[in-house]
Design a protein around this motif. Structure first.
Motif, PDB file in Angstrom:
ATOM      1  N   THR A 130       1.650   2.961 -10.352  1.00 33.86           N
ATOM      2  CA  THR A 130       1.027   4.454  -9.933  1.00 33.86           C
ATOM      3  C   THR A 130       1.971   5.303 -10.198  1.00 33.86           C
ATOM      4  N   ALA A 131       3.049   5.321 -10.519  1.00 34.97           N
ATOM      5  CA  ALA A 131       3.708   6.169 -11.039  1.00 34.97           C
ATOM      6  C   ALA A 131       3.552   6.432 -12.503  1.00 34.97           C
ATOM      7  N   ARG A 137       0.925  -1.333   0.141  1.00 31.40           N
ATOM      8  CA  ARG A 137       0.058  -0.118  -0.098  1.00 31.40           C
ATOM      9  C   ARG A 137       0.874   1.419   0.077  1.00 31.40           C
ATOM     10  N   LEU A 138       1.915   1.296   0.717  1.00 31.07           N
ATOM     11  CA  LEU A 138       2.783   2.395   0.828  1.00 31.07           C
ATOM     12  C   LEU A 138       3.746   2.715  -0.558  1.00 31.07           C
ATOM     13  N   ALA A 139       4.005   1.595  -1.114  1.00 33.32           N
ATOM     14  CA  ALA A 139       4.675   1.579  -2.553  1.00 33.32           C
ATOM     15  C   ALA A 139       3.808   2.202  -3.457  1.00 33.32           C
ATOM     16  N   VAL A 142       8.963  -7.693  -2.208  1.00 35.51           N
ATOM     17  CA  VAL A 142       9.906  -6.435  -2.556  1.00 35.51           C
ATOM     18  C   VAL A 142       9.646  -6.226  -3.939  1.00 35.51           C
ATOM     19  N   ARG A 143       9.547  -7.230  -4.770  1.00 32.71           N
ATOM     20  CA  ARG A 143       9.271  -7.078  -6.065  1.00 32.71           C
ATOM     21  C   ARG A 143       7.892  -6.709  -6.440  1.00 32.71           C
ATOM     22  N   GLU A 144       6.840  -7.207  -5.632  1.00 33.05           N
ATOM     23  CA  GLU A 144       5.657  -6.802  -5.734  1.00 33.05           C
ATOM     24  C   GLU A 144       5.587  -5.151  -5.274  1.00 33.05           C
ATOM     25  N   ALA A 145       6.232  -4.846  -4.491  1.00 30.62           N
ATOM     26  CA  ALA A 145       6.308  -3.523  -4.058  1.00 30.62           C
ATOM     27  C   ALA A 145       6.742  -2.441  -5.265  1.00 30.62           C
ATOM     28  N   LEU A 146       7.753  -2.933  -5.855  1.00 29.71           N
ATOM     29  CA  LEU A 146       8.338  -2.161  -6.918  1.00 29.71           C
ATOM     30  C   LEU A 146       7.215  -2.305  -8.012  1.00 29.71           C
ATOM     31  N   ASP A 147       6.559  -3.231  -8.479  1.00 27.54           N
ATOM     32  CA  ASP A 147       5.565  -3.294  -9.328  1.00 27.54           C
ATOM     33  C   ASP A 147       4.335  -2.195  -9.075  1.00 27.54           C
ATOM     34  N   GLN A 148       3.925  -2.100  -7.822  1.00 28.42           N
ATOM     35  CA  GLN A 148       3.013  -1.276  -7.334  1.00 28.42           C
ATOM     36  C   GLN A 148       3.587   0.081  -7.543  1.00 28.42           C
TER      37      GLN A 148
END
Length: 256
Positions: A202-203, A63-65, A192-198
């Protein structure tokens, strides 16, 4: 009874005014961000709305990512598309966002002097890592550690706006990953990889060129944060360095 406000004190009037300038800049340009309402400005203190919430935990990372990607994407679109990582950004009204490398070169030299980078070769490698990450679109760094966010019933509230610099996309996400690891223990590489994908998703919602941070860049930023946060182990809830052997899973290797 919940207090209505929180007062933060500063060591000088200039530090206080810098925080106000940062606050106003974020409010104007980092439009998805939510900050506590600034209720009063003193000579060396600021009074903020009191926000009831908890600090970030590993289960909040995805969520934070997504939130960080949204904030960085919006800020790039609003203003930082005009900025460069190798030069200070001066938007006016007394605010200057320092370039990415200068202060970090000094910090790495200080880590070398303090023994966290034991040899000259270690320092050279860290400086090369810094140069390697100084590329791509411009975001900002606001020290995304778990204590600088509050999770409320319906939102994410960002606190502590004392320091801002320019930084590449992914750099603040890397800080969050490293400090979560230092606080709570290893994070699965898949998470960590899922966080980067998120973050990228959104970016890229703000501009397609912003969703291209890869795992190699993120890992390089994480290694820098591991070095730069090393003096704080044992303080602020940081129990270990992210490079300790038991945390190698969170570093995700060099792939990507």
């Amino acid at each position: 009874m919940t207090p209505a406000s929180y007062t933060k004190h500063y060591t000088s009037a200039e530090r206080c005014q810098q925080a106000v300038r940062n606050y106003l800049w974020l409010t104007r340009h980092a439009t998805p961000i939510r900050l506590p309402a600034l209720q009063a400005i003193g000579f060396n203190s600021l009074v903020f709305e009191f926000v009831e919430g908890r600090h970030v935990e590993p289960s909040d990372l995805l969520r934070l990512a997504a939130h960080l990607g949204d904030v960085h994407g919006a800020t790039w679109l609003n203003t930082l598309h005009r900025a460069r990582l190798d030069a200070a950004h001066v938007p006016g009204q007394g605010l200057e966002l320092a370039d990415y490398c200068s202060s970090r070169r000094r910090a790495l030299a200080a880590r070398h002097a303090a023994g966290f980078l034991p040899t000259a070769a270690d320092l050279d490698a860290a400086q090369a890592l810094l140069a390697r990450t100084a590329s791509g679109p411009v975001a900002f760094y606001k020290d995304a550690n778990p204590r600088n966010f509050l999770i409320t019933a319906d939102s994410i509230v960002t606190i502590d706006v004392d320091d801002l610099t320019l930084a590449p996309f992914g750099y603040d996400l890397a800080k969050l990953i490293v400090t979560l690891t230092m606080t709570y223990g290893p994070l699965p590489a898949r998470t960590v990889r899922e966080a980067l994908d998120q973050y990228n998703r959104t970016a890229a919602g703000h501009h397609e060129t912003l969703g291209r941070t890869d795992m190699g860049h993120l890992t390089a930023c994480m290694r820098l944060h591991d070095i730069l946060t090393a003096p704080y182990v044992g303080r602020g809830g940081y129990q270990h360095r992210a490079s300790d052997p038991q945390f190698t899973d969170a570093r995700c290797g060099d792939s990507g």
